[in-house]
Design an enzyme around this catalytic site. Structure first.
Site, short mmCIF file in Angstrom:
data_model
loop_
_atom_site.label_atom_id
_atom_site.label_comp_id
_atom_site.label_asym_id
_atom_site.label_seq_id
_atom_site.Cartn_x
_atom_site.Cartn_y
_atom_site.Cartn_z
N LYS A 1 43.64 1.22 63.03
CA LYS A 1 43.91 0.89 62.01
C LYS A 1 45.22 -0.38 61.96
O LYS A 1 45.63 -0.89 60.93
CB LYS A 1 45.02 1.98 61.30
CG LYS A 1 43.66 3.06 60.84
CD LYS A 1 44.00 3.73 59.50
CE LYS A 1 42.69 4.54 59.08
NZ LYS A 1 42.80 5.22 57.97
N LYS B 1 35.36 7.07 51.23
CA LYS B 1 36.34 6.71 49.82
C LYS B 1 37.12 5.66 49.76
O LYS B 1 37.25 5.05 48.54
CB LYS B 1 37.04 8.02 49.62
CG LYS B 1 37.91 8.44 50.40
CD LYS B 1 38.78 9.71 49.87
CE LYS B 1 39.44 10.37 50.91
NZ LYS B 1 40.53 9.98 51.99
N LYS C 1 29.21 4.68 57.77
CA LYS C 1 29.22 5.84 57.04
C LYS C 1 29.73 5.57 55.61
O LYS C 1 30.73 4.62 55.40
CB LYS C 1 30.07 6.90 57.67
CG LYS C 1 31.68 6.94 57.55
CD LYS C 1 32.18 8.20 58.03
CE LYS C 1 33.64 8.32 57.60
NZ LYS C 1 34.09 8.64 56.08
#
Ligand code: ATP
Ligand code: MG
Length: 330
Positions: A113, A198, A195
């Site tokens: 991140k 969202k 994958k």
């Protein structure tokens, strides 16, 4: 025998996808009879990356309504907003004093991140796993459903339990990872190597549970598949395998049954059938969602009652921790 406690949370970014539904929430509603379940909308975690305040507020309410619309019964589960239970932040502070920077430096999600958000590497992003540990330990959770991406954080939580229980006696329950039986991993529609997520920037990559039927059909029909034509389950043909996995999850049929159903048919047939099946399944969910979201007062009531039930447990744990670490009580 007392029921085991499960805690799970989702950060209110984006809109829940059919991946979240199949991989997580479909299991959650199956677990509500067997376990004491707590589900949080993890709004405190959201600010580890930049947020638009109004958008965050809207999404938090929306997530809460989505949980219920997807089948989580607010009577049988404790559904709450993380920021409504201030003990999360308080326990996180104590836990952070028992977490070495060395351990946090090893967290791969922090490394990933920080690369993604190179301009905003804040201390919250760094200590995110400590807040997650507080989420779990406040409720003395026995089981925590975790995906691959959260395993390392749960390990850190377990180390904290060992450390603090060793120093102060039994303060916390040791949490175990909970791997649900059901729970296929759903891949991105345009890039089946990664994958479905969202927070994906490209909304063609996912079907969100609030997409209208037209959008769902369009996204499913344009899903990337290889150039073959036979509908056979083969892990090497990731695109078609993913569509078959979705079809199986939504219909409850196994792969041989699906192969027989589409014998001699083209990819296009599967796509249309899958699109229609998703629309059909999501129609009542969406109807329920729209009813819920139209009645904010009712949602607020549920939130207040959820927070109250969560706090009942959280205050007990925190009081015992404050006591053990030597804070002066009057
Ligand atoms: P983000 O991109 O914000 O990380 P996400 O879609 O990965 O979003 P999370 O909030 O990280 O969602 O995870 C919520 C739950 O959904 C977790 O239990 C996770 O294991 C599950 N989940 C997420 N993506 C998938 C997927 N593609 N297939 C199956 N389960 C999934
Ligand atoms: Mg994720």
């Amino acid at each position: 025998m007392t029921k085991k406690t499960i805690l799970s949370a989702s950060v209110p970014t984006g809109v829940l996808t059919v991946g979240n539904y199949i991989g997580a929430i479909a299991n959650w509603s199956a677990m509500q009879e067997k376990y004491n379940c707590l589900y949080a909308v993890a709004d405190l975690h959201a600010w580890t990356v930049h947020q638009d305040p109004e958008m965050l507020r809207k999404r938090s309410l929306s997530f809460y309504a989505q949980y219920i619309a997807l089948g989580l019964d607010p009577e049988k589960n404790i559904l709450f907003m993380q920021s409504h239970v201030k003990e999360h932040a308080e326990l996180a502070w104590i836990l952070s004093c028992f977490t070495s920077t060395g351990a946090l430096n090893r967290m791969t999600q922090f490394k990933d991140k920080s690369q993604q958000h190179a301009k905003n590497i804040n201390a919250g992003l760094y200590t995110y796993p400590v807040l997650m540990a507080a989420d779990i330990l406040l409720y003395q959770a026995n089981l925590v459903p975790v995906g691959e991406d959260q395993k390392q954080h749960l390990e850190l939580t377990r180390d904290l339990v060992e450390n603090l229980n060793g120093k102060f006696g039994d303060v916390f329950t040791m949490p175990d990872p909970f791997i649900p039986k059901l729970g296929a991993r759903i891949m991105s529609l345009q890039d089946p190597e990664k994958k479905m997520s969202k927070s994906d920037e490209n909304e063609k990559n996912f079907v969100s549970i609030l997409d209208d039927p037209k959008k769902i059909m369009k996204k499913v029909k344009s899903a990337v598949t290889d150039s073959g034509s036979e509908i056979r389950y083969d892990e090497n043909n990731k695109g078609i395998a993913n569509l078959m996995t979705l079809y199986s999850a939504f219909s409850g049929k196994d792969m041989p049954t699906i192969e027989a159903e589409f014998d001699g048919k083209m990819y296009g047939h599967l796509k249309v059938a899958l699109g229609e099946l998703i629309c059909e399944t999501l129609a009542p969910v969406q109807e329920k969602y729209h009813d819920l979201i139209a009645n904010k007062d009712h949602l607020h009531e549920l939130m207040r009652s959820g927070a109250e039930k969560a706090r009942e447990r959280a205050t007990k744990t925190l009081a015992s921790v404050y006591d053990k670490v030597g804070f002066y009580r009057v």
